[in-house]
Scaffold this motif. Structure first.
Motif, PDB file in Angstrom:
ATOM      1  N   UNK A  87      44.506  40.195  37.619  1.00 24.51           N
ATOM      2  CA  UNK A  87      45.153  40.350  38.926  1.00 24.51           C
ATOM      3  C   UNK A  87      45.492  38.976  39.486  1.00 24.51           C
ATOM      4  N   UNK A  88      46.336  38.966  40.499  1.00 24.63           N
ATOM      5  CA  UNK A  88      46.575  37.773  41.305  1.00 24.63           C
ATOM      6  C   UNK A  88      46.099  38.062  42.711  1.00 24.63           C
ATOM      7  N   UNK A  89      45.415  37.095  43.336  1.00 21.30           N
ATOM      8  CA  UNK A  89      45.013  37.265  44.726  1.00 21.30           C
ATOM      9  C   UNK A  89      46.245  37.095  45.618  1.00 21.30           C
ATOM     10  N   UNK A  90      46.134  37.288  46.927  1.00 18.73           N
ATOM     11  CA  UNK A  90      47.317  37.195  47.799  1.00 18.73           C
ATOM     12  C   UNK A  90      48.049  35.852  47.763  1.00 18.73           C
ATOM     13  N   UNK A  91      47.363  34.785  47.336  1.00 17.52           N
ATOM     14  CA  UNK A  91      48.025  33.472  47.238  1.00 17.52           C
ATOM     15  C   UNK A  91      48.463  33.157  45.817  1.00 17.52           C
ATOM     16  N   UNK A  92      48.245  34.083  44.883  1.00 20.14           N
ATOM     17  CA  UNK A  92      48.709  33.893  43.508  1.00 20.14           C
ATOM     18  C   UNK A  92      47.695  33.372  42.525  1.00 20.14           C
ATOM     19  N   UNK A  93      46.422  33.195  42.921  1.00 21.65           N
ATOM     20  CA  UNK A  93      45.395  32.730  41.988  1.00 21.65           C
ATOM     21  C   UNK A  93      44.936  33.903  41.118  1.00 21.65           C
ATOM     22  N   UNK A  94      44.792  33.698  39.817  1.00 20.98           N
ATOM     23  CA  UNK A  94      44.380  34.800  38.940  1.00 20.98           C
ATOM     24  C   UNK A  94      42.879  35.079  39.028  1.00 20.98           C
ATOM     25  N   UNK A  95      42.537  36.345  38.850  1.00 22.78           N
ATOM     26  CA  UNK A  95      41.148  36.759  38.681  1.00 22.78           C
ATOM     27  C   UNK A  95      41.132  38.020  37.835  1.00 22.78           C
ATOM     28  N   UNK A  96      39.972  38.308  37.267  1.00 23.59           N
ATOM     29  CA  UNK A  96      39.814  39.485  36.426  1.00 23.59           C
ATOM     30  C   UNK A  96      38.728  40.386  36.976  1.00 23.59           C
ATOM     31  N   UNK A  97      38.961  41.680  36.874  1.00 20.14           N
ATOM     32  CA  UNK A  97      37.898  42.649  37.033  1.00 20.14           C
ATOM     33  C   UNK A  97      37.449  42.991  35.627  1.00 20.14           C
ATOM     34  N   UNK A  98      36.183  42.727  35.337  1.00 21.83           N
ATOM     35  CA  UNK A  98      35.626  42.878  33.994  1.00 21.83           C
ATOM     36  C   UNK A  98      34.552  43.950  33.996  1.00 21.83           C
TER      37      UNK A  98
END
Length: 127
Positions: A114-125
């Motif tokens: 996913x991307x957070x509202x500012x565009x930084x990536x993160x994963x739900x694992x």
């Protein structure tokens, strides 16, 4: 012997620190502190107890592009949830303003990007 102590886990550049801090506070169960150009999320319990995530205003912020070798992510968060809660966690993240950019290939992989509202990536694992 360590020469320093890590209290702020990470500082994210972003265009709207308060907005992004609220997103992560709700994702992780933290508390937003401060306002303006520097906003923090603190944690009273859990694995992040005593730690701080900080958000710093960066005029002209250009988010990473995922995936991209030219505009790499440089880092990302991995957030873990039980498999049976993955769909519910995704719904909540999307409601908070995240954007799905890569699914789990019909359950073949144990993470979604996913991307957070500012565009930084993160994963739900899957935990």
């Amino acid at each position: 012997m360590a020469i320093t102590t890590l209290k702020t886990v990470v500082v994210l550049d972003c265009p709207e620190p308060g907005k992004l801090a609220e997103f992560y506070a709700r994702m992780l169960g933290g508390r937003v502190e401060g306002e303006g150009r520097w906003v923090e999320v603190t944690f009273d319990s859990g694995a992040l107890r005593g730690r701080t995530l900080a958000f710093q205003e960066a005029p002209g912020h250009v988010p990473p592009q995922w995936p991209s070798a030219e505009h790499s992510q440089q880092f990302h968060f991995d957030f873990y949830v039980p498999r049976e809660e993955l769909d519910a966690a995704e719904r909540e993240a999307l409601e908070l303003g995240a954007r799905l950019v890569e699914g789990d290939d019909g359950g073949k992989r144990d993470f979604r990007v996913y991307l957070d509202p500012a565009g930084h990536p993160f994963c739900l694992c899957v935990d």
